[in-house]
Design a protein around this motif. Structure first.
Motif, PDB file in Angstrom:
ATOM      1  N   LEU A 257       0.823  -1.203   0.000  1.00  0.00           N
ATOM      2  CA  LEU A 257       0.000   0.000   0.000  1.00  0.00           C
ATOM      3  C   LEU A 257       0.854   1.248   0.000  1.00  0.00           C
ATOM      4  N   GLU A 258       0.324   2.285  -0.578  1.00  0.00           N
ATOM      5  CA  GLU A 258       0.961   3.599  -0.487  1.00  0.00           C
ATOM      6  C   GLU A 258       0.424   4.264   0.776  1.00  0.00           C
ATOM      7  N   ASN A 259       1.203   5.109   1.410  1.00  0.00           N
ATOM      8  CA  ASN A 259       0.775   5.835   2.602  1.00  0.00           C
ATOM      9  C   ASN A 259       0.153   4.900   3.642  1.00  0.00           C
ATOM     10  N   ASN A 260       0.947   3.963   4.079  1.00  0.00           N
ATOM     11  CA  ASN A 260       0.461   2.954   5.016  1.00  0.00           C
ATOM     12  C   ASN A 260      -0.109   3.563   6.282  1.00  0.00           C
ATOM     13  N   THR A 261      -1.234   3.010   6.709  1.00  0.00           N
ATOM     14  CA  THR A 261      -1.750   3.224   8.053  1.00  0.00           C
ATOM     15  C   THR A 261      -1.999   1.837   8.612  1.00  0.00           C
ATOM     16  N   ILE A 262      -2.101   1.742   9.919  1.00  0.00           N
ATOM     17  CA  ILE A 262      -2.393   0.440  10.521  1.00  0.00           C
ATOM     18  C   ILE A 262      -3.733  -0.078  10.002  1.00  0.00           C
ATOM     19  N   GLU A 263      -4.709   0.803   9.891  1.00  0.00           N
ATOM     20  CA  GLU A 263      -6.033   0.392   9.422  1.00  0.00           C
ATOM     21  C   GLU A 263      -5.997  -0.149   8.000  1.00  0.00           C
ATOM     22  N   THR A 264      -5.275   0.533   7.087  1.00  0.00           N
ATOM     23  CA  THR A 264      -5.240   0.061   5.700  1.00  0.00           C
ATOM     24  C   THR A 264      -4.426  -1.223   5.572  1.00  0.00           C
ATOM     25  N   LEU A 265      -3.366  -1.348   6.357  1.00  0.00           N
ATOM     26  CA  LEU A 265      -2.605  -2.602   6.339  1.00  0.00           C
ATOM     27  C   LEU A 265      -3.458  -3.753   6.853  1.00  0.00           C
ATOM     28  N   ALA A 266      -4.206  -3.523   7.945  1.00  0.00           N
ATOM     29  CA  ALA A 266      -5.069  -4.570   8.490  1.00  0.00           C
ATOM     30  C   ALA A 266      -6.102  -5.003   7.459  1.00  0.00           C
ATOM     31  N   THR A 267      -6.719  -4.051   6.789  1.00  0.00           N
ATOM     32  CA  THR A 267      -7.707  -4.368   5.749  1.00  0.00           C
ATOM     33  C   THR A 267      -7.068  -5.184   4.629  1.00  0.00           C
ATOM     34  N   PHE A 268      -5.883  -4.773   4.191  1.00  0.00           N
ATOM     35  CA  PHE A 268      -5.171  -5.500   3.139  1.00  0.00           C
ATOM     36  C   PHE A 268      -4.911  -6.953   3.558  1.00  0.00           C
ATOM     37  N   TYR A 269      -4.400  -7.152   4.776  1.00  0.00           N
ATOM     38  CA  TYR A 269      -4.067  -8.508   5.219  1.00  0.00           C
ATOM     39  C   TYR A 269      -5.309  -9.358   5.460  1.00  0.00           C
ATOM     40  N   ILE A 270      -6.393  -8.752   5.906  1.00  0.00           N
ATOM     41  CA  ILE A 270      -7.652  -9.494   6.040  1.00  0.00           C
ATOM     42  C   ILE A 270      -8.095 -10.012   4.678  1.00  0.00           C
ATOM     43  N   LYS A 271      -8.027  -9.164   3.672  1.00  0.00           N
ATOM     44  CA  LYS A 271      -8.406  -9.593   2.314  1.00  0.00           C
ATOM     45  C   LYS A 271      -7.530 -10.749   1.850  1.00  0.00           C
ATOM     46  N   GLN A 272      -6.238 -10.700   2.164  1.00  0.00           N
ATOM     47  CA  GLN A 272      -5.338 -11.786   1.777  1.00  0.00           C
ATOM     48  C   GLN A 272      -5.697 -13.085   2.504  1.00  0.00           C
ATOM     49  N   ILE A 273      -5.967 -12.985   3.789  1.00  0.00           N
ATOM     50  CA  ILE A 273      -6.348 -14.171   4.572  1.00  0.00           C
ATOM     51  C   ILE A 273      -7.658 -14.749   4.055  1.00  0.00           C
ATOM     52  N   GLN A 274      -8.608 -13.874   3.730  1.00  0.00           N
ATOM     53  CA  GLN A 274      -9.916 -14.351   3.307  1.00  0.00           C
ATOM     54  C   GLN A 274      -9.902 -14.954   1.905  1.00  0.00           C
ATOM     55  N   LEU A 275      -8.822 -14.791   1.169  1.00  0.00           N
ATOM     56  CA  LEU A 275      -8.672 -15.524  -0.088  1.00  0.00           C
ATOM     57  C   LEU A 275      -8.515 -17.015   0.193  1.00  0.00           C
ATOM     58  N   ILE A 276      -7.974 -17.338   1.360  1.00  0.00           N
ATOM     59  CA  ILE A 276      -7.755 -18.731   1.750  1.00  0.00           C
ATOM     60  C   ILE A 276      -8.850 -19.223   2.682  1.00  0.00           C
ATOM     61  N   GLN A 277      -9.218 -18.382   3.652  1.00  0.00           N
ATOM     62  CA  GLN A 277     -10.259 -18.746   4.623  1.00  0.00           C
ATOM     63  C   GLN A 277     -11.221 -17.565   4.717  1.00  0.00           C
ATOM     64  N   ASN A 278     -12.334 -17.680   3.993  1.00  0.00           N
ATOM     65  CA  ASN A 278     -13.263 -16.559   3.888  1.00  0.00           C
ATOM     66  C   ASN A 278     -13.943 -16.211   5.203  1.00  0.00           C
ATOM     67  N   GLU A 279     -14.222 -17.202   6.025  1.00  0.00           N
ATOM     68  CA  GLU A 279     -14.849 -16.931   7.311  1.00  0.00           C
ATOM     69  C   GLU A 279     -14.496 -18.034   8.289  1.00  0.00           C
ATOM     70  N   GLY A 280     -14.921 -17.822   9.499  1.00  0.00           N
ATOM     71  CA  GLY A 280     -14.682 -18.853  10.498  1.00  0.00           C
ATOM     72  C   GLY A 280     -13.951 -18.290  11.697  1.00  0.00           C
TER      73      GLY A 280
END
Length: 187
Positions: A11-34
């Motif tokens: 990400l450009e101009n990283n914030t903790i919130e935007t990094l968290a959102t990015f990593y959640i999206k990456q995790i949910q590619l493998i495990q969408n919920e649970g």
């Protein structure tokens, strides 16, 4: 440092919130919920905390959150490190290699080459690692430090457990009592 160039800074101009959102999206590619189990060391613990908060807002279950020596904005020492400070820190703390006075006398490019060669010798980076990648890593390190400094976490009002692991010792860069800021936010 072994991450391909195109993934070094998602990400450009990283914030903790935007990094968290990015990593959640990456995790949910493998495990969408649970049920999720999250954890992180230092800066990674801050991102994991925010990921847990965002996952709860999405109605997801986070069973455990592990934070290892994770400072909060309350316990962060006031720092504005330059690249040399970061390299010395990574060598002294990260690989337990005491930097000699000779290191400080090197030019900036020589310091980068020294660091890169030392990391190659330790087999912590591949032979294809470059000085350019080290420079990018240093930029990201500073961006992450800035993001951690301005992040203001909200109270953790969830039933899931937070486990905090604290190192027995500290140094002039790391917080002496990193848990203090988090204790005020968690039940």
């Amino acid at each position: 440092i072994q991450i391909p160039d195109e993934h070094l800074n998602p990400l450009e101009n990283n914030t903790i919130e935007t990094l968290a959102t990015f990593y959640i999206k990456q995790i949910q590619l493998i495990q969408n919920e649970g049920t999720y189990y999250l954890g992180g060391y230092s800066f990674g613990g801050v991102v994991a905390y925010e990921m847990a908060q965002q996952l709860f807002q999405l109605g997801q279950v986070v069973e455990n959150l592990l934070m290892i020596d994770t400072p909060s904005y309350i316990t962060l020492p006031a720092l504005n490190p330059d690249d040399t400070d970061i390299l010395v820190y990574l060598l002294d703390v990260g690989v337990n290699h005491k930097v000699s006075e000779h290191f400080y006398a090197l030019s900036y490019e020589e310091k980068l080459k020294y660091f890169l060669q030392y990391m190659r010798n330790m087999q912590d980076v591949g032979e294809d690692a470059s000085v350019r990648q080290i420079k990018t890593y240093l930029d990201i390190y500073k961006e992450n430090l800035q993001a951690m400094t301005v992040y203001r976490p909200t109270a953790y009002l969830h039933k899931s457990a937070i486990h905090f692991i604290k190192a027995m010792g500290s140094d002039e860069i790391n917080a002496v009592n990193p848990e203090e800021g988090w204790l005020k936010l968690a039940d």
